[in-house]
Write a protein that holds these residues in place. Structure first.
Motif, mmCIF file in Angstrom:
data_model
loop_
_atom_site.group_PDB
_atom_site.id
_atom_site.type_symbol
_atom_site.label_atom_id
_atom_site.label_comp_id
_atom_site.label_asym_id
_atom_site.label_seq_id
_atom_site.Cartn_x
_atom_site.Cartn_y
_atom_site.Cartn_z
ATOM 1 N N UNK A 166 32.180 31.743 28.611
ATOM 2 C CA UNK A 166 32.388 31.909 30.046
ATOM 3 C C UNK A 166 32.787 33.349 30.343
ATOM 4 N N UNK A 167 32.566 33.756 31.564
ATOM 5 C CA UNK A 167 32.939 35.120 31.967
ATOM 6 C C UNK A 167 34.442 35.300 31.802
ATOM 7 N N UNK B 207 30.535 38.515 29.019
ATOM 8 C CA UNK B 207 30.375 37.305 28.216
ATOM 9 C C UNK B 207 29.988 37.711 26.799
ATOM 10 N N UNK B 208 30.300 36.865 25.857
ATOM 11 C CA UNK B 208 29.929 37.189 24.485
ATOM 12 C C UNK B 208 29.437 35.938 23.759
ATOM 13 N N UNK C 32 27.251 41.888 30.448
ATOM 14 C CA UNK C 32 28.097 41.905 31.644
ATOM 15 C C UNK C 32 27.822 40.669 32.483
ATOM 16 N N UNK C 33 28.815 40.302 33.290
ATOM 17 C CA UNK C 33 28.693 39.156 34.165
ATOM 18 C C UNK C 33 29.494 39.417 35.430
ATOM 19 N N UNK C 34 29.138 38.745 36.491
ATOM 20 C CA UNK C 34 29.834 38.892 37.764
ATOM 21 C C UNK C 34 30.182 37.502 38.265
#
Length: 953
Positions: free
Chosen positions: A263-264, A273-274, A300-302
């Protein structure tokens, strides 16, 4: 005339032929005479046997002279007037022949057999272009026959191989070719290959070929092919061994599948996220290359930010209602909650009186209503409420009275007489005659107005999920356990009034008050390693961590028998790792298949991506009785997908890991962290699982009741620790030192009973004197601790002492008796202690103090035993002296076999540290004479010396 002349000429020719033949025989006779004069005479008589030339029945064979022993050459011919040997073109003297003569019964011909001896000196003195040879010559009246030439050579075998096999490191499934050229010898030496001193049979393994010019070829290398290979050359003279060649089959690491994206990491805004993967598909082994590439990927995540809701303005008040109220509303829309935001707090609607107290009732203003009418209405409501309360109380009293009377009117009859003689039977509850008002506890009886059969258990699976047993819970029928009344005394309690039991002090009963006439248990009579119940950690503390570096150390889970040994040098220099270890106390994730049972806790150690250069030692307790060969025990590991895979069987040969099974624990040498457990598959009905039985007690909410809880759990420290933690949560007290019960896999059930209860002081609750637990419930008890509860009742509050016996036995199996002698009062109760490990104070030890063997002495031992020795006094003998007799190929693949053996010794002796036994083993080998326990201070560096003094070495 011409015809007669011709005839005369023919007669003359015949005479000339006979004369020539006579001359031949005369010459032979003369030669024989001359031979006789010179000592080489032929036989005097030459028997006549017309028909054939001599035929050899047996000819001389090639022979080899071993050391200085002469060899015998022989030949046999038929018919033969004489046989002589000719060696290297010269006749052998007649005196050196041994001749035997016999008659062939089938043909009537004479058979002659001749022997001669050839010595080493004769062969050495011969210098010719070819080997020393001998040949037989046989005579008959028609002529001579010669045998084949038999060569005579001196046998030998050189010491040095022309080519020794060379060690190799090959990838798994690669081809292995080991070359061997044996020493020069006569006859030529035959070659045999050994692996770890055991002969290799290529006929039984199609993957191995030893026929190609003395070379050893392994077509596809397997992990089991790692080991020490030796070329053995032998002929009739001697045997020679080549130098050993070490073959290491390595496995290059492979990446596992990527995990799902996490999850972010932020709740609101821009984050990342990984996902990760591990080098375990397969894991690198035996020096194989580690996986190339990244183990973690990030993107990356938003995340949309949550918006909390907010109230809009109140609406206008509504028109006044007939109830003299008006209201107003508001909505949570300024703004409404979005993306998981909170809803508005407070009311969405308000109301209030809209007449300022002038509300109209029955067409009159309120202030005009007479106070008397209001008072009359209030009185009616009050009286109605009181009446309803009185009726409810009366109904309750009548109901309780009827229930108690019905309980006193019914008792227990045991229909089957076996209930009074110890047999476990279901039984019937039937109505009995009036007058037995004291039969059992009338206040606690269930409604037995009809005849019915119970087969009910009171064994609870998880004491955390259930409160202490109350009286009513004793009668909840379940499906697993049969219950019966144990003694006829309990059935006949109704013969006199209850006051008689209070007023009499019968022989054999215990006195009232605080003066105890029986012996209580004292802590000093128990085993040395003890601690109180209150000092044990709770369930959430079954996890421990420690930071370790190049010096290594030991991580111990207190009071569980689980430990982890990180050897010196396993972690590269200038690196340090936080290593953790935990025990799963929830529902086991390992589901048993078929007859397989879980024998140990599920132990997790990590981090999983940590790489060690030498194997670490993981110690896991188990509950199997390994004194006999009735178990097939496996080590299993849980994959990242949650599945369990078998690592190896304890008795298997493997180079990936090593398992050493002790009576109460298994020591495993591993290269990778993860979750491990031991399972067992019983081979025969004699397979034994060790159970620990213990009894706890506590007061019930009813002041006259006392509860006994008997536990049967796997004999592992962590399983008993869980029981103690649960009992502490419920206020339980350990009443007797736990004991071991050997539970056989013979499908017979377990019986638990309470015996010898003081008859005029205590009584047991109905139907709970004996309980029976099915075999499968005990044998596969992998879930939660199994316990059975017994509820006792005092006749008077003045009884403060309890004495009884708890019998736990398996039908056609082992039996244990727990003697309970205790005071039920907290102030008088003596603390019963239990076993615990002495290292519970130090869960993590780092550096030299974590090891029993000082580092400098350890280095000397490794340097001595890692070097091969002609007399076999190397690491293999060190392993043998330390009771490590199998799977030695695992140690052969290590860079320092002695170091790994000492690591295993450290894991096995973490509590006793018996250095004297190790010193004696080294002295028996004869390569060191220094007693480890008496090492002088000058031999140790400062760190080792300080550690030795701390441990009393």
């Amino acid at each position: 005339m011409g015809r007669s002349a011709a005839a005369g000429g023919g007669g003359a020719g015949a005479r000339r032929w006979l004369q020539w033949l006579g001359l031949c025989f005369w010459a032979a006779g003369a030669a024989a005479a001359r031979g006789a004069d010179s000592g080489e005479a032929l036989p005097d008589s030459i028997p006549s046997a017309p028909g054939t030339l001599p035929h050899f029945i047996e000819e001389p064979d090639d022979a080899y002279i071993i050391k200085s022993n002469p060899i015998a050459l022989r030949c046999k011919a038929r018919p033969a007037m004489q046989i002589f040997f000719k060696c290297n073109g010269e006749w052998v003297h007649q005196n050196e022949h041994v001749s035997e003569e016999s008659l062939d019964e089938s043909s009537g011909l004479k058979v002659r057999e001749v022997f001669i001896n050839v010595t080493r000196q004769q062969v050495e003195d011969f210098h010719g272009p070819e080997d020393y040879w001998c040949q037989c010559v046989a005579w008959s009246h028609l002529g001579t026959s010669k045998s084949r030439k038999a060569s005579v050579r001196i046998a030998y075998l050189r010491k040095n191989f022309e080519q020794d096999p060379q060690g190799r490191e090959v990838p798994i499934e690669g081809m292995i070719v080991l070359h061997c050229r044996p020493p020069e010898g006569v006859p030529a030496a035959e070659v045999e290959w050994l692996k770890n001193e055991e002969p290799i049979d290529s006929e039984q393994d199609e993957n191995i070929d030893t026929r190609a010019d003395h070379n050893l070829i392994i077509r596809q290398a397997r992990l089991s092919d790692s080991g020490n290979y030796t070329c053995m050359a032998a002929n009739i003279v001697a045997k020679r061994r080549s130098l050993s060649a070490t073959v290491v089959v390595y496995v290059n690491g492979g990446w596992s599948s990527w995990t799902e994206w996490s999850a972010c990491n932020v709740r609101c805004g821009r984050g990342w996220q990984k996902r990760s993967r591990t080098c375990t598909n397969p894991a690198p082994l035996n020096g194989g290359a580690f996986c190339e590439g990244m183990s973690v990927q990030k993107i990356t995540c938003t995340s949309l930010c949550p918006v909390d809701g907010s109230w809009e303005l109140w609406s206008e008040w509504s028109v006044c209602s007939p109830e003299c109220e008006h209201l107003r509303i508001r909505e949570c829309t300024a703004p409404p909650p979005r993306n998981g935001g909170k809803f508005c707090e407070g009311l969405s609607q308000e109301s209030e009186n809209c007449t300022d107290g002038l509300c109209i009732l029955d067409k009159k203003p309120l202030h005009e209503i007479k106070p008397q009418s209001i008072e009359n209405a209030s009185d009616i409501a009050l009286y109605s409420g009181l009446g309803a309360a009185v009726v409810a109380v009366a109904v309750l009293v009548v109901g309780v009275t009827l229930y108690r009377r019905s309980q006193s009117d019914y008792g227990v009859d045991v229909i089957d007489s076996s209930a009074l003689t110890g047999g476990f039977q279901t039984f019937n509850f039937k109505t009995v005659r009036q007058g037995n008002s004291l039969l059992l506890n009338s206040a606690m009886q269930p409604d037995l107005t009809v005849s019915r059969t119970y087969s009910g258990p009171i064994c609870l699976q998880d004491p955390l999920d259930k409160e202490l047993m109350t009286e009513s819970s004793l009668f909840n029928p379940l499906s697993d356990i049969k219950v019966k009344v144990q003694s006829s005394f309990m059935v006949s309690l109704g013969v006199s009034e209850r006051a008689d039991y209070h007023g009499k002090n019968h022989p054999g009963t215990f006195p009232h008050g605080n003066n105890r006439s029986f012996t209580t248990m004292h802590p000093r009579n128990k085993a040395p390693y003890i601690q109180n119940l209150s000092s044990l950690p709770t369930r959430t503390e079954l996890r421990t961590t420690g930071v370790f570096g190049h010096l290594g150390g030991r991580l111990v889970m207190p009071n569980t028998g689980v430990s982890l040994l990180i050897p010196h040098g396993a972690i590269p220099e200038e690196n340090s790792w936080e290593i953790y270890m935990s025990i799963n106390q929830g529902e086991p994730s390992l589901q048993s298949d078929g007859s397989e049972v879980l024998l140990s806790p599920e132990v997790t150690c990590g981090p999983p991506d940590m790489v060690v250069t030498t194997p670490f030692a993981l110690t896991i307790p188990h509950c199997a009785d390994v004194s006999s060969e009735h178990w097939n025990i496996h080590l299993k590991k849980r994959t990242q997908q949650g599945k369990w895979e078998e690592v190896m069987s304890v008795e298997d040969e493997s180079t990936s890991c090593y398992c050493l099974l002790d009576p109460f624990a298994c020591h495993v040498l591993l290269d990778s962290f993860g979750t491990y457990a031991l399972t067992g598959e019983p081979i025969t009905d004699c397979a034994v699982k060790q159970l620990k039985v213990a009894v706890f007690g506590c007061m019930s909410c009813n002041s006259l009741d006392y509860n006994l809880r008997v536990y049967c759990v796997d004999n592992t420290p962590c399983a008993f620790q869980e029981v103690v933690s649960d009992e502490r949560h419920h206020g339980g007290q350990l009443l007797e030192e736990p004991k071991l019960l050997h539970f056989k896999g013979n499908t017979f059930s377990l019986q638990i009973s309470v015996l010898d209860i003081p008859p005029f002081l205590w009584r047991i609750k109905p139907f709970t004197a004996c309980q029976e637990v099915p075999f499968s419930r005990v044998w596969s008890s992998n879930r939660q601790p199994l316990h059975c509860a017994f509820s006792l009742e005092r006749y008077t509050p003045t009884t403060t002492q309890l004495s009884c016996k708890i019998c736990i036995r398996q039908l056609k199996g082992h039996e244990q008796i727990l003697q309970v002698q205790t005071s039920i009062l907290e102030s008088e109760r003596e603390t019963i202690t239990f076993f615990a490990q002495e290292d519970s104070t130090f869960p993590a030890q780092t550096g030299p103090k974590a090891f029993k063997i000082p580092y400098s002495i350890r280095q000397r031992i490794c340097a001595t035993f890692d070097t091969p020795n002609a007399k076999g006094k190397d690491w293999q003998m060190l392993a043998q002296k330390n009771s490590i007799n199998r799977n030695l190929s695992y140690f052969a693949t290590q860079s320092s076999p002695s170091a790994v053996i000492l690591n295993l010794w450290e894991a096995r002796h973490q509590h006793d540290g018996d250095l004297d036994s190790l010193a004696c083993a080294l002295e028996e080998i004869g390569r060191t004479h220094t007693k480890l326990s008496n090492i002088s201070e000058s031999q140790l560096d400062e760190a080792d010396f300080n550690y030795s003094r701390q441990n009393g070495l």
